[in-house]
Design a protein around this motif. Structure first.
Motif, PDB file in Angstrom:
ATOM      1  N   VAL A   7      -9.342  19.650  10.528  1.00  0.00           N
ATOM      2  CA  VAL A   7      -9.388  19.751   9.068  1.00  0.00           C
ATOM      3  C   VAL A   7      -8.753  18.481   8.505  1.00  0.00           C
ATOM      4  O   VAL A   7      -7.692  18.053   8.977  1.00  0.00           O
ATOM      5  N   VAL A   8      -9.400  17.886   7.518  1.00  0.00           N
ATOM      6  CA  VAL A   8      -8.873  16.681   6.881  1.00  0.00           C
ATOM      7  C   VAL A   8      -8.357  17.046   5.494  1.00  0.00           C
ATOM      8  O   VAL A   8      -9.095  17.601   4.671  1.00  0.00           O
ATOM      9  N   ALA A   9      -7.092  16.739   5.258  1.00  0.00           N
ATOM     10  CA  ALA A   9      -6.466  16.994   3.955  1.00  0.00           C
ATOM     11  C   ALA A   9      -6.355  15.679   3.203  1.00  0.00           C
ATOM     12  O   ALA A   9      -5.623  14.779   3.621  1.00  0.00           O
ATOM     13  N   GLY A  10      -7.099  15.575   2.117  1.00  0.00           N
ATOM     14  CA  GLY A  10      -7.150  14.340   1.342  1.00  0.00           C
ATOM     15  C   GLY A  10      -8.435  13.595   1.636  1.00  0.00           C
ATOM     16  O   GLY A  10      -8.613  13.082   2.750  1.00  0.00           O
ATOM     17  N   VAL A  11      -9.354  13.552   0.667  1.00  0.00           N
ATOM     18  CA  VAL A  11     -10.663  12.955   0.924  1.00  0.00           C
ATOM     19  C   VAL A  11     -10.954  11.799  -0.033  1.00  0.00           C
ATOM     20  O   VAL A  11     -12.067  11.626  -0.510  1.00  0.00           O
ATOM     21  N   GLY A  12      -9.914  10.996  -0.304  1.00  0.00           N
ATOM     22  CA  GLY A  12     -10.148   9.737  -0.997  1.00  0.00           C
ATOM     23  C   GLY A  12     -10.904   8.802  -0.071  1.00  0.00           C
ATOM     24  O   GLY A  12     -11.469   9.215   0.950  1.00  0.00           O
ATOM     25  N   ARG A  13     -10.877   7.504  -0.391  1.00  0.00           N
ATOM     26  CA  ARG A  13     -11.658   6.568   0.419  1.00  0.00           C
ATOM     27  C   ARG A  13     -11.207   6.555   1.881  1.00  0.00           C
ATOM     28  O   ARG A  13     -12.028   6.542   2.799  1.00  0.00           O
ATOM     29  N   PHE A  14      -9.898   6.562   2.106  1.00  0.00           N
ATOM     30  CA  PHE A  14      -9.413   6.516   3.480  1.00  0.00           C
ATOM     31  C   PHE A  14      -9.591   7.869   4.166  1.00  0.00           C
ATOM     32  O   PHE A  14      -9.890   7.927   5.360  1.00  0.00           O
ATOM     33  N   GLY A  15      -9.428   8.952   3.422  1.00  0.00           N
ATOM     34  CA  GLY A  15      -9.669  10.270   3.993  1.00  0.00           C
ATOM     35  C   GLY A  15     -11.110  10.439   4.434  1.00  0.00           C
ATOM     36  O   GLY A  15     -11.386  10.997   5.511  1.00  0.00           O
ATOM     37  N   ALA A  16     -12.042   9.960   3.616  1.00  0.00           N
ATOM     38  CA  ALA A  16     -13.454  10.036   3.985  1.00  0.00           C
ATOM     39  C   ALA A  16     -13.741   9.201   5.224  1.00  0.00           C
ATOM     40  O   ALA A  16     -14.549   9.590   6.082  1.00  0.00           O
ATOM     41  N   LEU A  17     -13.064   8.045   5.336  1.00  0.00           N
ATOM     42  CA  LEU A  17     -13.223   7.226   6.536  1.00  0.00           C
ATOM     43  C   LEU A  17     -12.704   7.975   7.758  1.00  0.00           C
ATOM     44  O   LEU A  17     -13.307   7.919   8.841  1.00  0.00           O
ATOM     45  N   HIS A  18     -11.625   8.708   7.598  1.00  0.00           N
ATOM     46  CA  HIS A  18     -11.102   9.511   8.708  1.00  0.00           C
ATOM     47  C   HIS A  18     -12.122  10.555   9.155  1.00  0.00           C
ATOM     48  O   HIS A  18     -12.284  10.786  10.359  1.00  0.00           O
ATOM     49  N   VAL A  19     -12.789  11.190   8.209  1.00  0.00           N
ATOM     50  CA  VAL A  19     -13.817  12.174   8.576  1.00  0.00           C
ATOM     51  C   VAL A  19     -14.834  11.535   9.509  1.00  0.00           C
ATOM     52  O   VAL A  19     -15.194  12.086  10.558  1.00  0.00           O
ATOM     53  N   ARG A  20     -15.272  10.350   9.148  1.00  0.00           N
ATOM     54  CA  ARG A  20     -16.276   9.651   9.958  1.00  0.00           C
ATOM     55  C   ARG A  20     -15.732   9.284  11.338  1.00  0.00           C
ATOM     56  O   ARG A  20     -16.380   9.535  12.355  1.00  0.00           O
ATOM     57  N   VAL A  21     -14.537   8.697  11.380  1.00  0.00           N
ATOM     58  CA  VAL A  21     -14.032   8.170  12.655  1.00  0.00           C
ATOM     59  C   VAL A  21     -13.643   9.289  13.617  1.00  0.00           C
ATOM     60  O   VAL A  21     -13.892   9.191  14.825  1.00  0.00           O
ATOM     61  N   THR A  37     -12.026  18.806  -6.835  1.00  0.00           N
ATOM     62  CA  THR A  37     -13.165  19.586  -6.335  1.00  0.00           C
ATOM     63  C   THR A  37     -14.468  18.797  -6.346  1.00  0.00           C
ATOM     64  O   THR A  37     -15.322  19.001  -5.481  1.00  0.00           O
ATOM     65  N   GLY A  38     -14.612  17.899  -7.309  1.00  0.00           N
ATOM     66  CA  GLY A  38     -15.821  17.085  -7.349  1.00  0.00           C
ATOM     67  C   GLY A  38     -15.905  16.156  -6.155  1.00  0.00           C
ATOM     68  O   GLY A  38     -16.946  16.064  -5.486  1.00  0.00           O
ATOM     69  N   ARG A  39     -14.813  15.459  -5.877  1.00  0.00           N
ATOM     70  CA  ARG A  39     -14.768  14.558  -4.719  1.00  0.00           C
ATOM     71  C   ARG A  39     -14.921  15.355  -3.426  1.00  0.00           C
ATOM     72  O   ARG A  39     -15.594  14.924  -2.484  1.00  0.00           O
ATOM     73  N   LEU A  40     -14.310  16.512  -3.374  1.00  0.00           N
ATOM     74  CA  LEU A  40     -14.384  17.385  -2.205  1.00  0.00           C
ATOM     75  C   LEU A  40     -15.841  17.737  -1.889  1.00  0.00           C
ATOM     76  O   LEU A  40     -16.291  17.619  -0.741  1.00  0.00           O
ATOM     77  N   ALA A  41     -16.580  18.135  -2.903  1.00  0.00           N
ATOM     78  CA  ALA A  41     -17.986  18.505  -2.698  1.00  0.00           C
ATOM     79  C   ALA A  41     -18.816  17.297  -2.255  1.00  0.00           C
ATOM     80  O   ALA A  41     -19.701  17.417  -1.392  1.00  0.00           O
ATOM     81  N   GLU A  42     -18.500  16.134  -2.822  1.00  0.00           N
ATOM     82  CA  GLU A  42     -19.243  14.915  -2.492  1.00  0.00           C
ATOM     83  C   GLU A  42     -19.061  14.537  -1.021  1.00  0.00           C
ATOM     84  O   GLU A  42     -20.032  14.252  -0.311  1.00  0.00           O
ATOM     85  N   VAL A  43     -17.814  14.531  -0.553  1.00  0.00           N
ATOM     86  CA  VAL A  43     -17.546  14.136   0.831  1.00  0.00           C
ATOM     87  C   VAL A  43     -18.066  15.194   1.798  1.00  0.00           C
ATOM     88  O   VAL A  43     -18.618  14.870   2.859  1.00  0.00           O
ATOM     89  N   ALA A  44     -17.934  16.463   1.435  1.00  0.00           N
ATOM     90  CA  ALA A  44     -18.433  17.534   2.301  1.00  0.00           C
ATOM     91  C   ALA A  44     -19.940  17.417   2.485  1.00  0.00           C
ATOM     92  O   ALA A  44     -20.454  17.588   3.606  1.00  0.00           O
ATOM     93  N   ALA A  45     -20.653  17.126   1.407  1.00  0.00           N
ATOM     94  CA  ALA A  45     -22.106  16.982   1.502  1.00  0.00           C
ATOM     95  C   ALA A  45     -22.485  15.768   2.348  1.00  0.00           C
ATOM     96  O   ALA A  45     -23.408  15.839   3.173  1.00  0.00           O
TER      97      ALA A  45
END
Length: 345
Positions: A7-21, A37-45
């Motif tokens: 689980v990734v907590a925090g999905v700013g630019r670096f958090g989103a990069l963590h999801v990928r890596v 919630t808007g950013r959350l939905a964007e990165v989840a999609a």
């Protein structure tokens, strides 16, 4: 742990990069947490993550992951780490571990109580250059270690846009505090620090600190967020594009030799219509469609620690706690103008 779940907590630019890596490293990201919630939905999609939420404890109850990756704002690190550890998860937390020594040691204690590992994202430890330099020191190439000189300058525009989120000591200085500890491998017993009064409104971003270690090694840590927009860009493209530059140097001084490293190197220079670039190939370069460099090595190391394949030898949590002690002492020295002894346990 055949396919570790994350689980990734925090999905700013670096958090989103963590999801990928983490995904590229062989883990499965099963949930995302963020108050936006808007950013959350964007990165989840974008990354096809089904479980999302704004409360970590609730999401952990739903997903039961092996690992929690914390890439949120600095002030939230301690609370999220304790929540994750208490739920039985290993924790990877971006630097700094916490914003106080008391919170940092609390995290370490909770991890020990629950028999879980904590890896702190001090990415500079994992660059190829720093890995080689530490190995040289370990084999005695410079003889007795005497002193360290560490400098890291950021683009002025970065200070204006996000540098005042926390004291810059926590944002930029903590990198070189950690590097100094990684070489000296002992605690700091005394700190004295100054800001530049001449810098006016930019004074918080211009800091010099002198550290004295228990071993007698001394280190200077300097940071100035004053790099002008005309400087060659170092991170202008790639998986995490930042319009600007990180310019730094590191020196290791021993009785038998000296090691020097520069962040900006002219081994690759790009002169194009976009301007002059000196691209950084050490932190998170894209290699054959995957994120490589220090970030990939750091996450590979964390996975090996969490799965029990190796000991937490490169980034021991107690050394991250020492770093928080030093950052806290620097900020106190800046406030009082006097030397400060970092708070021990």
């Amino acid at each position: 742990m055949t396919e570790p779940t994350v689980v990734v907590a925090g999905v700013g630019r670096f958090g989103a990069l963590h999801v990928r890596v983490w995904t590229e490293a062989g883990a499965r990201v099963v949930g995302l947490v963020d108050p936006d919630t808007g950013r959350l939905a964007e990165v989840a999609a974008a990354h096809r993550v089904e479980q999302i939420g704004t409360d970590l404890a609730d999401l952990l109850d739903r997903t039961r992951p092996d690992i929690v990756v914390i890439a949120s704002d600095e002030a939230s690190h301690a609370g999220l780490a304790v929540t994750a550890l208490a739920a039985g998860c290993h924790v990877f937390v971006e630097k700094p571990l916490a914003l106080s020594a008391a919170d940092a040691w609390r995290i370490a204690d909770v991890a020990q109580t629950h028999r879980r590992q904590v890896v702190v994202g001090h990415i500079s430890r994992f660059t190829a250059q720093m890995t080689r330099m530490r190995a040289a020191v370990d084999r005695g190439a410079v003889g007795t270690l005497c002193a360290l000189r560490l400098r890291r300058d950021f683009s002025r525009a970065w200070f204006l846009s996000f540098g005042d989120r926390v004291d810059p000591v926590w944002e930029s200085g903590i990198h070189d505090i950690d590097l100094a500890i990684s070489f000296a491998r002992t605690r700091v017993r005394r700190v004295v620090a100054m800001r530049s009064a001449a810098a006016g409104a930019a004074a918080p971003s211009v800091v010099t600190a002198l550290l004295e270690f228990d071993s007698g090694v001394i280190a200077t840590v300097e940071s100035a967020w004053l790099v002008p927009a005309t400087a060659p860009g170092t991170l202008d493209d790639g998986p995490l594009a930042l319009d600007g530059a990180i310019v730094g140097e590191a020196e290791v001084l021993g009785l038998a030799g000296i090691l020097k490293q520069r962040l900006v190197s002219d081994s690759l220079v790009e002169w194009t219509a976009a301007g002059t670039q000196v691209p950084d190939l050490s932190l998170w370069p894209e290699e054959d469609g995957r994120v490589g460099g220090a970030l990939r090595r750091e996450i590979g190391y964390a996975l090996a620690v969490f799965t029990g394949e190796r000991q937490p030898d490169v980034m021991p949590v107690e050394q991250a706690c020492w770093g928080v002690e030093v950052a806290e002492a620097i900020i106190e020295s800046l406030r009082t103008g006097a030397p400060v002894e970092p708070a021990g346990r």
